[in-house]
Design a protein around this motif. Structure first.
Motif, PDB file in Angstrom:
ATOM      1  N   VAL A 191      -4.409   3.666 -11.469  1.00 40.16           N
ATOM      2  CA  VAL A 191      -3.775   3.129 -10.625  1.00 40.16           C
ATOM      3  C   VAL A 191      -2.296   2.938 -11.207  1.00 40.16           C
ATOM      4  O   VAL A 191      -1.142   3.661 -10.687  1.00 40.16           O
TER       5      VAL A 191
ATOM      6  N   TRP B  67      -3.801   9.836   1.886  1.00 41.57           N
ATOM      7  CA  TRP B  67      -4.218   8.822   1.014  1.00 41.57           C
ATOM      8  C   TRP B  67      -3.723   7.520   1.216  1.00 41.57           C
ATOM      9  O   TRP B  67      -2.408   7.428   1.519  1.00 41.57           O
TER      10      TRP B  67
ATOM     11  N   ARG C 114     -13.773   5.700   0.374  1.00 39.21           N
ATOM     12  CA  ARG C 114     -13.062   4.706  -0.349  1.00 39.21           C
ATOM     13  C   ARG C 114     -13.777   5.013  -1.686  1.00 39.21           C
ATOM     14  O   ARG C 114     -14.707   4.863  -2.075  1.00 39.21           O
TER      15      ARG C 114
ATOM     16  N   ASP D 178      -8.328   0.307  -4.571  1.00 40.61           N
ATOM     17  CA  ASP D 178      -9.078   1.391  -3.579  1.00 40.61           C
ATOM     18  C   ASP D 178      -7.969   2.488  -3.131  1.00 40.61           C
ATOM     19  O   ASP D 178      -6.974   2.341  -2.807  1.00 40.61           O
ATOM     20  N   LEU D 179      -8.682   3.638  -3.052  1.00 35.66           N
ATOM     21  CA  LEU D 179      -8.034   4.796  -2.749  1.00 35.66           C
ATOM     22  C   LEU D 179      -8.887   5.373  -1.623  1.00 35.66           C
ATOM     23  O   LEU D 179     -10.057   5.559  -1.946  1.00 35.66           O
ATOM     24  N   GLU D 180      -8.080   5.491  -0.476  1.00 33.29           N
ATOM     25  CA  GLU D 180      -8.966   5.789   0.766  1.00 33.29           C
ATOM     26  C   GLU D 180      -8.477   7.053   1.472  1.00 33.29           C
ATOM     27  O   GLU D 180      -7.192   6.969   1.458  1.00 33.29           O
ATOM     28  N   ARG D 181      -9.219   7.788   2.150  1.00 32.03           N
ATOM     29  CA  ARG D 181      -8.886   8.871   2.828  1.00 32.03           C
ATOM     30  C   ARG D 181     -10.082   9.381   3.724  1.00 32.03           C
ATOM     31  O   ARG D 181     -11.066   9.369   3.280  1.00 32.03           O
TER      32      ARG D 181
ATOM     33  N   LEU E  58      -8.721  12.596  -6.623  1.00 27.77           N
ATOM     34  CA  LEU E  58      -7.983  13.128  -5.818  1.00 27.77           C
ATOM     35  C   LEU E  58      -8.357  14.594  -5.395  1.00 27.77           C
ATOM     36  O   LEU E  58      -8.043  15.181  -4.226  1.00 27.77           O
TER      37      LEU E  58
ATOM     38  N   LEU F 189     -10.475   3.047  -7.883  1.00 27.63           N
ATOM     39  CA  LEU F 189      -9.728   3.478  -9.228  1.00 27.63           C
ATOM     40  C   LEU F 189      -9.751   2.508 -10.397  1.00 27.63           C
ATOM     41  O   LEU F 189      -9.333   1.540 -10.004  1.00 27.63           O
TER      42      LEU F 189
ATOM     43  N   LEU G  55      -3.477   4.050  -1.116  1.00 26.75           N
ATOM     44  CA  LEU G  55      -3.927   3.399  -2.269  1.00 26.75           C
ATOM     45  C   LEU G  55      -3.420   1.966  -2.294  1.00 26.75           C
ATOM     46  O   LEU G  55      -2.140   1.715  -1.948  1.00 26.75           O
TER      47      LEU G  55
ATOM     48  N   LYS H  91       0.842  -1.161  -0.133  1.00 23.20           N
ATOM     49  CA  LYS H  91      -0.105   0.099   0.090  1.00 23.20           C
ATOM     50  C   LYS H  91       0.805   1.272  -0.031  1.00 23.20           C
ATOM     51  O   LYS H  91       1.963   1.472   0.544  1.00 23.20           O
TER      52      LYS H  91
END
Length: 666
Positions: A34, A11, A26, A19-22, A80, A29, A13, A5
């Motif tokens: 990616v 963030w 979630r 999965d892009l999580e913050r 983003l 992508l 990834l 990751k």
């Protein structure tokens, strides 16, 4: 912790899942996004050239690589929350490439492994040059998606989105408010089987994802003109292109309403699953004066990779040819065999006058979003403007014919506006005289024969001609479905209505038409499910609660029928439903009050519905008198007479039989 990751500025990834999580949010992508993000971070602070990224994403090469790369960068920035004007993560270096300027979170092990892998990917990528690519700007990156459109009012759809009113409608207010047919479909509908699509398609995720080989959805092209008021133009071009693709035999095209529901930040995989398509076409439109730049990208919805992309710069007068060119190239990319000259099917009906074309798009948009009589009059006048600018513009005549037919019934007092009906006929005939192969012109004439003249044999002939010229449009297939059931072709009609739902699963109107077809086919339980699907997709739908109540009424569940009648707004449909249901429940005074409200609201235009009420109450004499009034006014609802279960009590009456013979059903 998964060492693969990557973490930056809060963030996280996961390159395996995308999965892009913050902060607990979630986003999934696409694979290409990616790849680009990994590549940029692997060279954080340094330039990654466009050639490197192109070679990474399309190692085998495609047409016009940069148009596709612009789209990937735009989507990545959108995910983003970044912009090209004030970048926080991805900086554009004009004519060179991109640079990651974000801050990596402290995690040397994870970052090192990630950047090493991404660096190896870049190293193995072989840049491919593109002569056209060097001249293409990054304009697509600055686009801003607009919110999904609210459901349009129930008007007969225009040639832009589709074509004209061709189908028999359910009885009642929906003869005025539900007329939304589209461009036509193939006469092969007679051979459709009910197994081609599920009875209920509202929950599309329940259907296994196995898209047909030659299937496509066209997403609304992004308006890059810098003026939200120009959105009618980008939407119009998108819908014209969609209609062009719908003319191609062997190509399954998701309908505009379902496709346009993915207006804001669409995820291609999600679009594909919900619409059951294997390819997705997306793009952008930038209009400047009398020129237009259109960028189009065809994406493999399963892999996320671009199949084909290209940018076109054209004069507005060449837009009609442009849609033919794009449709032909897309069909070629999909390996669909084109039968004959596609332009011969698509181009008839257009104009080379940019001002007339603009007026036509404005008129179409005005009609689609109309809510009042004044809105309809504005649309009619704007179609007239297009005709004034180009007196030989067949699509404009067909569009005005549709609007006139709607206005003739929707706002008339005590009967139709015969002057507008005559004008609608003249416009439809003019459209066909100018372009005999124009499907929309034949659909307009079918609408006149259907709703304006009650000449169902002629309506059927014009409809069959129209569908032969423009196969593959979902709304017309559903309209055909109702028309077929009402005229006795029950199995073919129900199958067509199911097929329309499969092509347009997110449009409540396609489910509404299925509900109509099933009701008149006397498959009441299935009709209940279809009207429930309408309300799942559009909880504010005004007519479906009352019509679902009629289905409950027909299976003998009068308590549920009344509850459904009352679940909707206090409109004509609910009063019609309550007049029938309350009488069965012994609430005679309430039933008579509902009938009185119905009469007060709609004058003699509701004579047919009053006839159904009296027939169900057992008052045969009054029911036949109401039918005589309906016949004198030539109300469109008479098209339901042959199949309407509410009329069964009258079928042995000589006067009823005489009226049915006078209508001369095919």
């Amino acid at each position: 912790m998964n060492s693969r990751k990557l973490r930056f500025d809060g963030w996280v990834l996961d390159p395996d899942s995308g999965d892009l999580e913050r902060a607990g949010t979630r986003t999934r992508l696409q694979e290409q996004l990616v790849q680009v993000l990994r590549a940029l971070i692997s060279s954080a602070g340094s330039v990654v050239t466009r050639e490197q990224l192109i070679a990474l994403l399309w190692p085998k090469g495609v047409v016009d690589f940069d148009a596709g790369l612009n789209t990937v960068i735009r989507k990545l920035r959108s995910a983003l929350g970044d912009t090209s004007e004030t970048p926080r993560y991805i900086e554009t270096l004009p004519r060179r490439g991109y640079r990651f300027i974000g801050t990596l979170d402290p995690d040397p092990e994870a970052a090192g492994e990630m950047t090493a892998a991404a660096g190896a990917d870049l190293a193995s990528a072989r840049p491919t040059s593109s002569a056209d690519g060097a001249a293409i700007s990054n304009e697509a990156e600055t686009s801003t998606a607009t919110p999904a459109a609210v459901w349009r009012p129930r008007l007969a759809a225009l040639p832009l989105v589709a074509a004209l009113a061709v189908a028999a409608l359910f009885t009642g207010v929906y003869a005025l408010w539900r007329a939304r047919p589209d461009a036509a479909t193939s006469v092969r509908l007679e051979r459709l089987s009910q197994a081609e699509s599920p009875a209920s398609a509202a929950n599309t995720k329940a259907v296994p994802f196995s898209p047909p080989a030659h299937s496509i959805a066209v997403l609304p092209f992004v308006n890059l003109s810098g003026d939200k008021e120009q959105e009618y133009f980008s939407d119009g071009l998108t819908e014209e292109l969609l209609n062009s693709l719908a003319h191609i035999d062997g190509l399954q095209v998701a309908a505009a309403t379902s496709s346009f529901s993915f207006r804001q930040h669409p995820d291609i995989a999600d679009v594909a699953h919900k619409l059951n398509v294997g390819r997705v076409l997306e793009g952008s439109v930038r209009r400047s004066g009398h020129t237009v730049r259109v960028t189009a990208q065809l994406v493999n919805a399963v892999t996320g990779f671009h199949v084909w992309s290209k940018t076109y710069d054209r004069d507005l007068g060449d837009v009609l040819k442009l849609q033919t060119e794009i449709a032909t190239e897309v069909a070629t990319a999909l390996e669909v065999t084109l039968l004959g000259d596609l332009s011969a099917k698509i181009e008839p009906g257009g104009t080379r006058n940019p001002a007339a074309f603009d007026a036509y798009l404005r008129a179409s948009k005005a009609y689609q979003t109309a809510y009042t009589e004044k809105d309809i009059e504005t649309a009619i006048a704007t179609f007239g403007e297009a005709i004034r600018l180009d007196p030989e513009y067949p699509l404009a005549y067909a569009g005005r014919s549709t609007a006139l037919m709607y206005d003739a019934w929707a706002y008339a007092k005590g009967g139709a506006n015969r002057k507008e009906i005559d004008e609608a006929l003249a416009d439809a005939r003019k459209a066909i005289a100018l372009a005999p192969e124009l499907s929309e012109g034949h659909l307009a004439l079918s609408s006149y024969f259907d709703d304006g003249a009650l000449n169902f044999a002629q309506a059927s002939a014009e409809l069959e001609r129209a569908v032969a010229l423009a196969p593959g449009n979902a709304l017309a297939i559903g309209s055909y479905g109702v028309f077929a059931v009402l005229t006795g072709r029950t199995d073919a009609g129900v199958a067509a209505a199911h097929h329309a739902v499969a092509l347009d699963p997110l449009n409540p109107e396609s489910h509404f038409r299925l509900g109509q077809a099933l009701y008149f086919a006397r498959r009441y339980t299935e009709s209940l499910a279809a009207f429930s699907d309408v309300l799942t997709l559009d909880p504010h739908d005004t007519d479906s609660p009352g019509l679902r109540g009629l289905a409950y009424y027909s299976v003998g569940d009068f308590e549920k029928a009344r509850a459904s009648c009352e679940a909707g707004p206090d409109n004509d449909v609910s009063q019609w439903c309550l007049a029938l249901t309350d009488h069965k429940l012994g609430r005679v005074a309430d039933a008579e009050a509902a009938l009185a409200k119905l009469r007060a609201a709609a004058d003699d235009r509701w004579a047919y519905h009053c006839a159904t009420i009296y027939a169900q109450w057992g008052n045969v004499t009054q029911a036949l008198q109401e039918l005589d009034t309906a016949l004198r006014l030539r109300v469109p609802e008479l098209k339901s007479l042959k199949s309407d279960p509410l009329m069964d009590a009258l079928r042995s009456e000589p006067r009823f039989q005489a009226i049915e013979r006078a209508l001369n059903f095919p």
